[in-house]
Design an enzyme around this catalytic site. Structure first.
Site, PDB file in Angstrom:
ATOM      1  N   GLU A   1       2.410  -1.509  -0.948  1.00 13.92           N
ATOM      2  CA  GLU A   1       2.523  -1.637   0.509  1.00 13.92           C
ATOM      3  C   GLU A   1       1.407  -0.861   1.219  1.00 13.92           C
ATOM      4  O   GLU A   1       1.068   0.257   0.832  1.00 13.92           O
ATOM      5  CB  GLU A   1       3.882  -1.096   0.953  1.00 13.92           C
TER       6      GLU A   1
ATOM      7  N   LYS B   1       6.998  -8.571   6.862  1.00 13.17           N
ATOM      8  CA  LYS B   1       8.265  -7.864   6.709  1.00 13.17           C
ATOM      9  C   LYS B   1       9.164  -8.150   7.908  1.00 13.17           C
ATOM     10  O   LYS B   1       8.764  -7.957   9.058  1.00 13.17           O
ATOM     11  CB  LYS B   1       7.998  -6.358   6.596  1.00 13.17           C
TER      12      LYS B   1
ATOM     13  N   CYS C   1       9.222  -2.659   0.725  1.00 14.23           N
ATOM     14  CA  CYS C   1       9.870  -1.351   0.807  1.00 14.23           C
ATOM     15  C   CYS C   1      11.362  -1.433   1.077  1.00 14.23           C
ATOM     16  O   CYS C   1      12.153  -1.905   0.269  1.00 14.23           O
ATOM     17  CB  CYS C   1       9.152  -0.498   1.850  1.00 14.23           C
TER      18      CYS C   1
END
Length: 504
Positions: free
Chosen positions: A263, A320, A374
């Site tokens: 990430e 995301k 994440c």
């Protein structure tokens, strides 16, 4: 004849709160990296025993709050780490973050203990405590980190997650813990041993009867190990980028089929970095590369996963969609930015914008992947409801935010449970570790060490059969807990009638 417990009721006050908090701390030692499930069962069992000696709703609620405060204070103490990255700006918030998070989450346990005491009976506590853990997974966008059921991630019992997910593991943990506190203590203890043995035996049979099937494909995970306090330092950005490029270009006996960076591994905006992307692609030597970075679309910043084609052009992109409250964004961010209040990882005051939602991406030569960035991985619901079943779960993450003690290991434990729940292999590239390749039964096939700069080449496992949990989710557990509560309410009414009849 009315039966009365021979146990002396507990006295309310500081001694009860101290005992509850201490038992909560013991229970938290079941979480990674300690994974001491016998100690955790003793902690949960002690809380159940104290609850059985309470006589008032308020006393039980305070006990639940104290137990929860101790449990969350230890299991989530890594939450102070993000605030220590920029101490002059955020350091003052660190103790308040832990206190408010632990104390706030403990309120959900307090509600469960208080309502259970009002209904009476240990079964009410087991049902409501389990329901409370399910509630905190969705309340205010949810925060299921350090769920009670996570204590089994390292052990065979975790295989039950393929049937009922983490909620089933949580329910069984509390059921086992409650047995010795039943009035028929010998029978209750025997029941606990029987449930534990059966669950453990089931998991051992599943693991023994299922070996990972090699797809013949190799993934390379890149771990540049950029400490969070240096990650955005202008002098260090090129150092970490070159380190990741060198790891990408490293020679190996077998060429990988895909290379995966973690990430935000590219510190430059993706929409303004064609030369950087071209250099990364060249280092890949014709292998497609997954990179993480920040992308700007229509004026909004997105935490992004990008498939980089061998020629350096941009391929599939995932934004995301489940972003972190108070981390990647805060409400009224533009307004609060005038007072210097921003999300820890935010940009331009308002922070990151969420993407459109879950999506699949095609990895050339590998198959279809479910991308997660994440924090998205800690929510089982983010892995369900897809029209097509993927071939693997792909997570990129920057666990440098979580420190080096417990946070990264707890994140890894949750990744293992997601693989079991879905029956899918999972690969995760983490900036500082732990990067890992996991098979569909949650076994770690290969991993890096935490805090090392390294690349990891590992074989990818084939998917297992679709699991029961992947198909029906939490509904069976919700139904079971509801039936238990209905039974307890009915039993309470019968007891009232019996008492009224005896007094009459």
């Amino acid at each position: 004849m009315i039966r009365r417990s021979l146990r002396a009721p507990v006295r309310p006050g500081w001694p009860l709160l101290a005992q509850g908090a201490a038992l909560g701390v013991l229970a938290a030692l079941g979480q990674a990296p300690w994974s001491l499930w016998p100690v955790a069962l003793a902690g949960f069992g002690g809380l159940v025993w104290l609850y059985s000696r309470t006589t008032r709703t308020g006393h039980a609620a305070w006990l639940g709050w104290a137990g929860g405060a101790g449990y969350f204070a230890l299991s989530l103490f890594w939450i102070i780490e993000p605030f220590l990255v920029d101490i002059p700006r955020h350091g003052w918030m660190a103790p308040f973050a832990l206190l408010f998070l632990a104390g706030g989450l403990a309120l959900i346990w307090a509600l469960a203990f208080g309502v259970a005491r009002h209904l009476g009976g240990l079964w009410a506590l087991v049902a409501l405590w389990s329901a409370a853990e399910m509630l905190r997974a969705v309340l205010f966008t949810g925060f299921p980190w350090a769920s009670i059921g996570h204590i089994w991630a390292d052990y065979p019992m975790a295989q039950l997650a393929s049937l009922g997910g983490t909620p089933l593991l949580t329910f069984l943990t509390l059921l086992i813990s409650a047995g010795p506190s039943l009035q028929q203590r010998v029978i209750g203890t025997g029941l606990s041993v029987l449930v534990l043995a059966a669950a453990w035996g089931y998991g051992a049979l599943v693991l023994g009867g299922n070996l990972a099937t090699d797809t013949g494909k190799t993934v390379r995970l890149i771990q540049p190990n950029a400490p969070q306090h240096q990650k955005w330092d202008a002098d260090m950005i090129p150092v970490f980028l070159q380190r990741a490029i060198d790891l990408t270009a490293a020679s190996a006996p077998v060429q990988p089929d895909v290379i995966i960076w973690p990430e935000t591994s590219i510190a430059y905006p993706l929409d303004a970095s064609p030369n950087t992307l071209a250099g990364i692609a060249q280092a890949g030597g014709g292998v497609p590369i997954i990179v993480g970075g920040n992308d700007r679309v229509d004026g909004n910043w997105h935490n992004t996963m990008l498939l980089l084609n061998p020629d350096g052009s941009r391929g599939a992109t995932y934004y995301k969609h489940h972003i972190v409250p108070f981390g990647e964004y805060i409400p009224f961010g533009e307004l609060l930015a005038h007072w210097g209040i921003r999300g820890l990882a935010s940009r331009d005051g308002a922070g990151f914008a969420p993407g459109p939602g879950p999506a699949l991406i095609e990895l050339p030569g590998i198959g279809t992947a479910l991308p997660l960035i994440c924090y998205e991985l800690i929510f089982p619901r983010n892995l369900r409801g897809l029209a097509t079943r993927p071939d693997l779960i792909l997570q990129i993450t920057n666990d440098a935010w979580f420190g080096e003690v417990s946070g990264p290991y707890q994140h890894l434990a949750q990744a293992r449970l997601r693989a079991i729940e879905q029956g899918l292999p999972l690969v995760r590239a983490a900036n500082t570790g732990v990067s890992a390749v996991i098979d569909p039964w949650g076994r770690i096939m290969a991993q890096t060490l935490l805090g090392e700069a390294a690349y990891l080449d590992a074989k990818l496992s084939a998917p297992a059969a679709a699991t029961l949990y992947a198909g029906i989710g939490d509904w069976p557990m919700r139904g079971l807990l509801m039936l238990l509560l209905i039974w307890q309410i009915a039993a309470r009414r019968r007891n009232r009638v019996d008492v009224s009849g005896a007094q009459g």
